[in-house]
Write a protein that holds these residues in place. Structure first.
Motif, PDB file in Angstrom:
ATOM      1  N   PHE A 130      -3.830   8.420   1.021  1.00  9.08           N
ATOM      2  CA  PHE A 130      -2.627   8.880   0.317  1.00  9.08           C
ATOM      3  C   PHE A 130      -2.559   8.281  -1.087  1.00  9.08           C
ATOM      4  CE2 PHE A 130      -1.483   5.105   2.708  1.00  9.08           C
ATOM      5  CZ  PHE A 130      -0.772   4.340   1.786  1.00  9.08           C
ATOM      6  N   PRO A 131      -2.010   9.017  -2.050  1.00 11.45           N
ATOM      7  CA  PRO A 131      -1.962   8.538  -3.441  1.00 11.45           C
ATOM      8  C   PRO A 131      -1.021   7.355  -3.623  1.00 11.45           C
ATOM      9  CG  PRO A 131      -1.721  10.933  -3.331  1.00 11.45           C
ATOM     10  CD  PRO A 131      -1.555  10.404  -1.941  1.00 11.45           C
ATOM     11  N   HIS A 132      -1.126   6.745  -4.775  1.00 11.85           N
ATOM     12  CA  HIS A 132      -0.255   5.609  -5.116  1.00 11.85           C
ATOM     13  C   HIS A 132       0.519   5.878  -6.396  1.00 11.85           C
ATOM     14  CE1 HIS A 132      -4.109   5.068  -7.166  1.00 11.85           C
ATOM     15  NE2 HIS A 132      -3.454   4.441  -8.104  1.00 11.85           N
ATOM     16  N   PHE A 133       0.549   7.141  -6.833  1.00 14.68           N
ATOM     17  CA  PHE A 133       1.299   7.490  -8.034  1.00 14.68           C
ATOM     18  C   PHE A 133       2.629   8.106  -7.634  1.00 14.68           C
ATOM     19  CE2 PHE A 133      -3.023   8.191 -10.092  1.00 14.68           C
ATOM     20  CZ  PHE A 133      -3.023   6.943 -10.666  1.00 14.68           C
ATOM     21  N   PRO A 134       3.696   7.820  -8.358  1.00 11.63           N
ATOM     22  CA  PRO A 134       3.818   6.771  -9.376  1.00 11.63           C
ATOM     23  C   PRO A 134       3.602   5.381  -8.770  1.00 11.63           C
ATOM     24  CG  PRO A 134       5.676   8.297  -9.474  1.00 11.63           C
ATOM     25  CD  PRO A 134       4.940   8.583  -8.209  1.00 11.63           C
ATOM     26  N   VAL A 135       3.499   4.393  -9.636  1.00 10.26           N
ATOM     27  CA  VAL A 135       3.221   3.034  -9.195  1.00 10.26           C
ATOM     28  C   VAL A 135       4.282   2.585  -8.186  1.00 10.26           C
ATOM     29  CG1 VAL A 135       3.082   0.628  -9.943  1.00 10.26           C
ATOM     30  CG2 VAL A 135       2.029   2.420 -11.312  1.00 10.26           C
TER      31      VAL A 135
END
Length: 369
Positions: free
Chosen positions: A102-107
């Motif tokens: 899974f992505p981590h954007f936004p921080v």
């Protein structure tokens, strides 16, 4: 007397007789993001819980996952009805997405993806395709037999792009629609990082993420994923650089010299701008991790702000100067990996010998709140 003797001889029974009934309590399941991050119980008061009010923190709540399905307009975001059959491979990809891809954007959005975006994907077909596409490409990179995942990665990618384009062709009417569009852009962007020929796609999707986020803001639609900008991002990351590596001075100087050799070749205005940002970022490597990270953010912002003609010229494969600039851009992102990996809450990163604090290649695992 018999009962008394039995109790005195059996301490465990005596303890059970003296144990007080446990008091019931209400678990906080829909707490605000700040309380979840700090792992404390939230009072779940709206618009601001007591914890955030006491510490003057920004209090934000996610839409309840169970209520997403009832709030999404059926005619605008198609649900995964029984006609859409997903294979066992897709189930494998979905599991891999949840545990690793899974992505981590936004921080600092790891929890948002798991508790909000993933349930949203159950009601948004193109978002689900984007998540499965990312998972397939990520798993393909780490799998000993990657060839079987190439077709699913491309199939889901094309389906996600088709659905995303259709969604962006009409006005956004809800926060769920806005977050589904932005989340799909982020998932497709991260997938391009794992593709063997994904450089151009990653640059295009970097612009798409920024433009889609800006478009959502202009429509005055509340969105969790559209809430971050480069200033809030830098403020969040600042606390994660306490033990960040500082790059070797000699390495930084050689990198600057390599970029400097491109200056006579940069004749177009966009080439000159990219050249100066690259040189500035490499110069900051050995000075300060946060300064180098800030320069990287500005480098990506410059790519986003290029007009369409200049951007196409930067991607032109026959333009040797543009290709050399892109090669140095790729190198920059690779050497910045020990720093930029801190965007993710949980990460494992390879530390290279270009850092002063490491003399050989090691693997470091960190967790941030």
């Amino acid at each position: 007397m018999g009962n008394s003797h039995e109790t005195s001889c059996n301490p465990a029974s005596a303890i059970c007789l003296r144990r007080r009934p446990r008091k019931g309590h209400k678990k906080s399941r829909q707490g605000c993001l700040e309380c979840k991050r700090r792992k404390i119980k939230c009072q779940e008061k709206h618009p601001r819980c007591d914890n955030c009010a006491r510490l003057s923190l920004r209090c934000r709540y996610l839409p309840e996952a169970a209520a997403i399905a009832t709030r999404l307009p059926v005619q605008r975001i198609s649900s995964l009805h029984i006609g859409n059959i997903f294979s066992l491979t897709d189930m494998r990809l979905f599991h891999h997405f949840l545990v690793a891809a899974f992505p981590h954007f936004p921080v600092r959005s790891d929890n948002i993806w798991l508790s909000y975006i993933t349930p949203l994907g159950h009601q948004c077909e193109y978002l689900m395709h984007a998540m499965l596409a990312l998972s397939a490409s990520h798993l393909r990179k780490i799998s000993p037999a990657p060839s079987c995942l190439s077709i699913p990665a491309q199939t889901h990618r094309l389906a996600a792009m088709k659905g995303l384009n259709e969604a962006l062709s009409r006005p956004i009417c809800s926060s769920e629609e806005a977050d589904a569009a932005i989340a799909s852009c982020y998932a497709l962007l991260l997938q391009s990082w794992y593709m063997d020929d994904g450089l151009q796609a990653s640059l295009v999707l970097t612009r798409s993420c920024e433009w889609t986020t800006r478009w959502v803001r202009e429509q005055k639609v509340k969105s969790v994923l559209a809430d971050e900008n480069e200033y809030t991002k830098l403020a969040i990351m600042r606390g994660r650089f306490k033990d960040a590596p500082i790059f070797d001075v000699a390495f930084s100087q050689k990198a600057v010299a390599s970029v400097q050799s491109l200056q006579p070749l940069c004749v177009e205005d966009f080439q000159v701008k990219v050249f100066h940002e690259l040189k500035k970022t490499f110069e900051l490597l050995h000075i300060s991790p946060i300064a180098a990270y800030d320069a990287c953010i500005k480098m990506d912002a410059l790519i986003t702000q290029l007009d369409h003609t200049a951007f196409l010229q930067l991607l032109e494969s026959s333009n040797e100067t543009s290709q050399l600039l892109l090669a140095h851009l790729v190198a920059l992102h690779l050497v910045m990996r020990p720093i930029s990996c801190r965007e993710r809450k949980h990460y494992t990163v390879t530390m290279y010998a270009v850092c002063q604090r490491t003399t050989h290649t090691t693997h470091t695992t960190r967790e941030y709140s």
